[in-house]
Design an enzyme around this catalytic site. Sequence first.
Site, mmCIF file in Angstrom:
data_model
loop_
_atom_site.group_PDB
_atom_site.id
_atom_site.type_symbol
_atom_site.label_atom_id
_atom_site.label_comp_id
_atom_site.label_asym_id
_atom_site.label_seq_id
_atom_site.Cartn_x
_atom_site.Cartn_y
_atom_site.Cartn_z
ATOM 1 N N SER A 274 -1.136 -4.370 8.259
ATOM 2 C CA SER A 274 -2.326 -5.188 8.477
ATOM 3 C C SER A 274 -2.194 -6.560 7.826
ATOM 4 O O SER A 274 -1.954 -6.676 6.620
ATOM 5 C CB SER A 274 -3.564 -4.485 7.904
ATOM 6 O OG SER A 274 -3.828 -3.290 8.589
ATOM 7 N N HIS B 200 -3.356 -6.337 13.955
ATOM 8 C CA HIS B 200 -2.191 -5.735 14.598
ATOM 9 C C HIS B 200 -2.154 -6.238 16.041
ATOM 10 O O HIS B 200 -2.930 -5.780 16.884
ATOM 11 C CB HIS B 200 -2.291 -4.210 14.584
ATOM 12 C CG HIS B 200 -2.224 -3.603 13.216
ATOM 13 N ND1 HIS B 200 -1.158 -2.831 12.795
ATOM 14 C CD2 HIS B 200 -3.080 -3.664 12.171
ATOM 15 C CE1 HIS B 200 -1.381 -2.430 11.548
ATOM 16 N NE2 HIS B 200 -2.537 -2.926 11.155
ATOM 17 N N HIS C 53 -1.719 4.312 14.195
ATOM 18 C CA HIS C 53 -2.304 5.158 13.165
ATOM 19 C C HIS C 53 -2.869 6.426 13.799
ATOM 20 O O HIS C 53 -3.381 6.390 14.922
ATOM 21 C CB HIS C 53 -3.446 4.434 12.446
ATOM 22 C CG HIS C 53 -3.070 3.119 11.850
ATOM 23 N ND1 HIS C 53 -2.986 1.967 12.610
ATOM 24 C CD2 HIS C 53 -2.769 2.752 10.573
ATOM 25 C CE1 HIS C 53 -2.642 0.954 11.827
ATOM 26 N NE2 HIS C 53 -2.500 1.405 10.597
ATOM 27 N N TYR D 188 -5.550 7.845 12.966
ATOM 28 C CA TYR D 188 -7.007 7.734 13.102
ATOM 29 C C TYR D 188 -7.438 7.030 14.390
ATOM 30 O O TYR D 188 -8.605 7.107 14.784
ATOM 31 C CB TYR D 188 -7.635 7.042 11.893
ATOM 32 C CG TYR D 188 -7.276 5.587 11.695
ATOM 33 C CD1 TYR D 188 -7.771 4.589 12.528
ATOM 34 C CD2 TYR D 188 -6.464 5.194 10.629
ATOM 35 C CE1 TYR D 188 -7.450 3.253 12.326
ATOM 36 C CE2 TYR D 188 -6.149 3.870 10.421
ATOM 37 C CZ TYR D 188 -6.641 2.904 11.269
ATOM 38 O OH TYR D 188 -6.323 1.582 11.075
ATOM 39 N N GLU D 189 -6.525 6.328 15.045
ATOM 40 C CA GLU D 189 -6.861 5.674 16.308
ATOM 41 C C GLU D 189 -6.997 6.671 17.461
ATOM 42 O O GLU D 189 -7.446 6.302 18.549
ATOM 43 C CB GLU D 189 -5.796 4.644 16.663
ATOM 44 C CG GLU D 189 -5.716 3.469 15.699
ATOM 45 C CD GLU D 189 -4.580 2.522 16.048
ATOM 46 O OE1 GLU D 189 -4.743 1.723 16.990
ATOM 47 O OE2 GLU D 189 -3.525 2.593 15.382
ATOM 48 N N ALA E 119 -0.420 -2.427 3.976
ATOM 49 C CA ALA E 119 -1.465 -2.835 3.039
ATOM 50 C C ALA E 119 -2.028 -1.565 2.424
ATOM 51 O O ALA E 119 -2.258 -0.575 3.126
ATOM 52 C CB ALA E 119 -2.556 -3.612 3.767
ATOM 53 N N MET F 251 -3.411 4.448 5.017
ATOM 54 C CA MET F 251 -3.617 5.249 6.226
ATOM 55 C C MET F 251 -2.426 5.182 7.182
ATOM 56 O O MET F 251 -2.581 5.383 8.385
ATOM 57 C CB MET F 251 -4.894 4.779 6.944
ATOM 58 C CG MET F 251 -6.136 4.797 6.074
ATOM 59 S SD MET F 251 -7.547 4.020 6.892
ATOM 60 C CE MET F 251 -8.689 3.859 5.504
ATOM 61 N N SER F 252 -1.249 4.887 6.654
ATOM 62 C CA SER F 252 -0.067 4.750 7.518
ATOM 63 C C SER F 252 1.185 5.134 6.741
ATOM 64 O O SER F 252 1.113 5.782 5.694
ATOM 65 C CB SER F 252 0.049 3.299 8.011
ATOM 66 O OG SER F 252 0.356 2.428 6.924
ATOM 67 N N ASN G 223 -6.317 -4.467 -2.261
ATOM 68 C CA ASN G 223 -7.585 -4.213 -2.951
ATOM 69 C C ASN G 223 -7.379 -3.033 -3.896
ATOM 70 O O ASN G 223 -6.434 -2.260 -3.739
ATOM 71 C CB ASN G 223 -8.698 -3.881 -1.950
ATOM 72 C CG ASN G 223 -8.318 -2.714 -1.042
ATOM 73 O OD1 ASN G 223 -7.672 -2.904 -0.004
ATOM 74 N ND2 ASN G 223 -8.686 -1.498 -1.435
ATOM 75 N N HIS H 105 -12.137 -4.122 5.765
ATOM 76 C CA HIS H 105 -10.842 -4.459 6.368
ATOM 77 C C HIS H 105 -10.626 -5.969 6.367
ATOM 78 O O HIS H 105 -9.479 -6.431 6.259
ATOM 79 C CB HIS H 105 -10.769 -3.916 7.800
ATOM 80 C CG HIS H 105 -9.416 -4.051 8.418
ATOM 81 N ND1 HIS H 105 -8.335 -3.302 8.019
ATOM 82 C CD2 HIS H 105 -8.953 -4.885 9.387
ATOM 83 C CE1 HIS H 105 -7.267 -3.647 8.723
ATOM 84 N NE2 HIS H 105 -7.614 -4.601 9.555
#
Length: 275
Positions: free
Chosen positions: A27, A58, A80, A82-83, A110, A208-209, A232, A244
């Site tokens: 990201s 992306h 991902h 989650y997509e 990230a 998440m990746s 963060n 995000h």
Amino acid sequence: MLNYFQIASSMIRDIGMKPKIALILGSGLGYLTCEFQNSTAVYYSQIPGFPASTVQGHSGRFIFGNFHGIPSVAMEGRFHFYEGHEIRDVVSPIYLFKEMGIERLLITNASGGINKTYSPGEIVAIRDIINLGFRNPLRGPNEEKFGVRFPDMSSVVDLEWLARLRERLCRDGHELKEGTYIWTLGPSYESPSEIKSFEFLGADMVGMSTVPELIAANHCRMKTLALSCVTNMASGILKEKLSHDDVVRTANRIRHRFSDIVGKALEVLKEIDDE
């Protein structure tokens, strides 16, 4: 299932270049492809049956070109779980890269910082992983041409490449921290109590990746380096709310530093290959 060999052969023929290294850009990190020379873009949507990236930051394309003197291909945008993708689709680029004959992979992401010695904007090398998503892309029939049924996971990254990069940065007066990255499914950010439990498990960063990609790359016996931009601090470490947009802003803020480290990683790689 996608015919990775057919897609790889077609792309190399059309582009007229065979990459030696692949990069997966997380990201807000797609700006690295601006440094590619003689670049050509291939959008994921141009590849029949290939997944599509849907996340802000992306752009969803492959960029082919020369990067620090090395024929390279980069993903501007990953997939991902989650997509809504199947776990096999999440790692489809890894097997495509393997069929291109690529043996080296540089993964970026990230992440949220769990280790309290980290600060937003810091770049940390991933040394180990925790698969909290409990999804393994190797589930199902094994394709022996890529790797063995039960691959060893004691070293998920190329420790020589990492050590040489750390030494190079040290000579330049910079420290490269290392840490353990824990994968969660997302897309919701983690709760403060979850972060406390991840810290207890030994995680330094959360995201998440990356973990499915590292598992697949290890299966393919690719030599991999993984760099994480701590955009963060994770939930509960600081009191700020997470968004995000902040992730993308921080990734852009440290773009010159990140670009410099990636460039040195490729310079070190050339030295290793020339030995």
